[in-house]
Design a protein around this motif. Structure first.
Motif, PDB file in Angstrom:
ATOM      1  N   SER A  38       0.827  -1.208   0.000  1.00 37.09           N
ATOM      2  CA  SER A  38       0.000   0.000   0.000  1.00 37.09           C
ATOM      3  C   SER A  38       0.860   1.257   0.000  1.00 37.09           C
ATOM      4  N   ALA A  39       1.932   1.239   0.788  1.00 33.34           N
ATOM      5  CA  ALA A  39       2.845   2.384   0.806  1.00 33.34           C
ATOM      6  C   ALA A  39       3.497   2.579  -0.562  1.00 33.34           C
ATOM      7  N   GLY A  40       3.863   1.482  -1.217  1.00 36.88           N
ATOM      8  CA  GLY A  40       4.456   1.571  -2.551  1.00 36.88           C
ATOM      9  C   GLY A  40       3.487   2.117  -3.584  1.00 36.88           C
ATOM     10  N   VAL A  41       2.251   1.649  -3.538  1.00 36.36           N
ATOM     11  CA  VAL A  41       1.230   2.149  -4.463  1.00 36.36           C
ATOM     12  C   VAL A  41       0.987   3.637  -4.221  1.00 36.36           C
ATOM     13  N   GLY A  42       0.964   4.029  -2.959  1.00 36.34           N
ATOM     14  CA  GLY A  42       0.793   5.451  -2.642  1.00 36.34           C
ATOM     15  C   GLY A  42       1.936   6.297  -3.166  1.00 36.34           C
ATOM     16  N   GLY A  43       3.163   5.785  -3.069  1.00 36.58           N
ATOM     17  CA  GLY A  43       4.311   6.514  -3.588  1.00 36.58           C
ATOM     18  C   GLY A  43       4.274   6.669  -5.093  1.00 36.58           C
ATOM     19  N   VAL A  44       3.917   5.605  -5.783  1.00 35.09           N
ATOM     20  CA  VAL A  44       3.824   5.665  -7.242  1.00 35.09           C
ATOM     21  C   VAL A  44       2.686   6.594  -7.665  1.00 35.09           C
ATOM     22  N   THR A  45       1.568   6.516  -6.972  1.00 35.05           N
ATOM     23  CA  THR A  45       0.441   7.397  -7.279  1.00 35.05           C
ATOM     24  C   THR A  45       0.817   8.859  -7.074  1.00 35.05           C
ATOM     25  N   GLY A  46       1.488   9.143  -5.963  1.00 35.86           N
ATOM     26  CA  GLY A  46       1.928  10.515  -5.702  1.00 35.86           C
ATOM     27  C   GLY A  46       2.911  11.016  -6.747  1.00 35.86           C
ATOM     28  N   ALA A  47       3.834  10.162  -7.160  1.00 36.75           N
ATOM     29  CA  ALA A  47       4.788  10.551  -8.198  1.00 36.75           C
ATOM     30  C   ALA A  47       4.082  10.820  -9.522  1.00 36.75           C
ATOM     31  N   PHE A  48       3.090  10.003  -9.835  1.00 36.68           N
ATOM     32  CA  PHE A  48       2.327  10.210 -11.063  1.00 36.68           C
ATOM     33  C   PHE A  48       1.572  11.534 -11.022  1.00 36.68           C
ATOM     34  N   ILE A  49       0.946  11.821  -9.892  1.00 39.37           N
ATOM     35  CA  ILE A  49       0.191  13.078  -9.760  1.00 39.37           C
ATOM     36  C   ILE A  49       1.116  14.282  -9.910  1.00 39.37           C
ATOM     37  N   ILE A  50       2.273  14.224  -9.278  1.00 39.38           N
ATOM     38  CA  ILE A  50       3.220  15.338  -9.389  1.00 39.38           C
ATOM     39  C   ILE A  50       3.715  15.487 -10.831  1.00 39.38           C
ATOM     40  N   SER A  51       3.962  14.369 -11.515  1.00 37.26           N
ATOM     41  CA  SER A  51       4.463  14.479 -12.889  1.00 37.26           C
ATOM     42  C   SER A  51       3.398  15.017 -13.840  1.00 37.26           C
ATOM     43  N   VAL A  52       2.136  14.683 -13.605  1.00 37.40           N
ATOM     44  CA  VAL A  52       1.053  15.202 -14.445  1.00 37.40           C
ATOM     45  C   VAL A  52       0.769  16.659 -14.103  1.00 37.40           C
ATOM     46  N   MET A  63       8.616  20.788  -2.625  1.00 34.11           N
ATOM     47  CA  MET A  63       9.423  20.059  -1.649  1.00 34.11           C
ATOM     48  C   MET A  63       8.615  19.785  -0.380  1.00 34.11           C
ATOM     49  N   LEU A  64       7.898  20.776   0.100  1.00 33.61           N
ATOM     50  CA  LEU A  64       7.109  20.590   1.314  1.00 33.61           C
ATOM     51  C   LEU A  64       5.954  19.622   1.098  1.00 33.61           C
ATOM     52  N   LEU A  65       5.342  19.649  -0.080  1.00 35.33           N
ATOM     53  CA  LEU A  65       4.302  18.663  -0.385  1.00 35.33           C
ATOM     54  C   LEU A  65       4.882  17.248  -0.390  1.00 35.33           C
ATOM     55  N   GLY A  66       6.074  17.096  -0.910  1.00 30.29           N
ATOM     56  CA  GLY A  66       6.742  15.794  -0.878  1.00 30.29           C
ATOM     57  C   GLY A  66       7.027  15.339   0.539  1.00 30.29           C
ATOM     58  N   PHE A  67       7.449  16.258   1.400  1.00 27.49           N
ATOM     59  CA  PHE A  67       7.694  15.926   2.806  1.00 27.49           C
ATOM     60  C   PHE A  67       6.408  15.460   3.470  1.00 27.49           C
ATOM     61  N   ILE A  68       5.328  16.161   3.183  1.00 25.40           N
ATOM     62  CA  ILE A  68       4.039  15.793   3.776  1.00 25.40           C
ATOM     63  C   ILE A  68       3.617  14.402   3.310  1.00 25.40           C
ATOM     64  N   GLY A  69       3.769  14.153   2.017  1.00 22.21           N
ATOM     65  CA  GLY A  69       3.418  12.839   1.486  1.00 22.21           C
ATOM     66  C   GLY A  69       4.267  11.714   2.081  1.00 22.21           C
ATOM     67  N   ALA A  70       5.554  11.970   2.218  1.00 19.76           N
ATOM     68  CA  ALA A  70       6.427  10.959   2.810  1.00 19.76           C
ATOM     69  C   ALA A  70       6.123  10.761   4.290  1.00 19.76           C
ATOM     70  N   GLY A  71       5.726  11.822   4.958  1.00 17.17           N
ATOM     71  CA  GLY A  71       5.381  11.702   6.374  1.00 17.17           C
ATOM     72  C   GLY A  71       4.095  10.936   6.607  1.00 17.17           C
ATOM     73  N   LEU A  72       3.208  10.957   5.623  1.00 18.44           N
ATOM     74  CA  LEU A  72       1.947  10.218   5.760  1.00 18.44           C
ATOM     75  C   LEU A  72       2.142   8.728   5.540  1.00 18.44           C
ATOM     76  N   GLU A  73       3.244   8.367   4.937  1.00 14.79           N
ATOM     77  CA  GLU A  73       3.519   6.960   4.666  1.00 14.79           C
ATOM     78  C   GLU A  73       3.558   6.139   5.873  1.00 14.79           C
TER      79      GLU A  73
END
Length: 73
Positions: A38-52, A63-73
């Motif tokens: 689940s954590a891996g799927v969330g990471g890939v989903t987040g990366a896809f959203i940022i790239s789009v 950078m701060l959005l990435g920190f927040i996303g990683a902290g939610l993991e």
């Protein structure tokens, strides 16, 4: 400096990730695998959203959005 401190704290917490899940689930490898997947799927989903979404105008916001996303993991 901010990035280094964040990743230090994040990785320190990651050291307790597997043992804590195993301790709370009576050593269930299936639950640990599900949580990790689940954590891996969330990471890939987040990366896809940022790239789009594209590059934010202010890089610190991205950078701060990435920190927040990683902290939610």
């Amino acid at each position: 400096m901010t990035t280094a401190l964040f990743w230090f704290a994040h990785d320190l917490g990651g050291a307790f990730y597997d043992p804590m899940i195993l301790a709370r689930t009576d050593s269930s490898a299936q639950v640990l695998g599900s949580v990790a997947a689940s954590a891996g799927v969330g990471g890939v989903t987040g990366a896809f959203i940022i790239s789009v979404w594209g590059d934010p105008q202010r890089r610190i916001d991205g950078m701060l959005l990435g920190f927040i996303g990683a902290g939610l993991e």
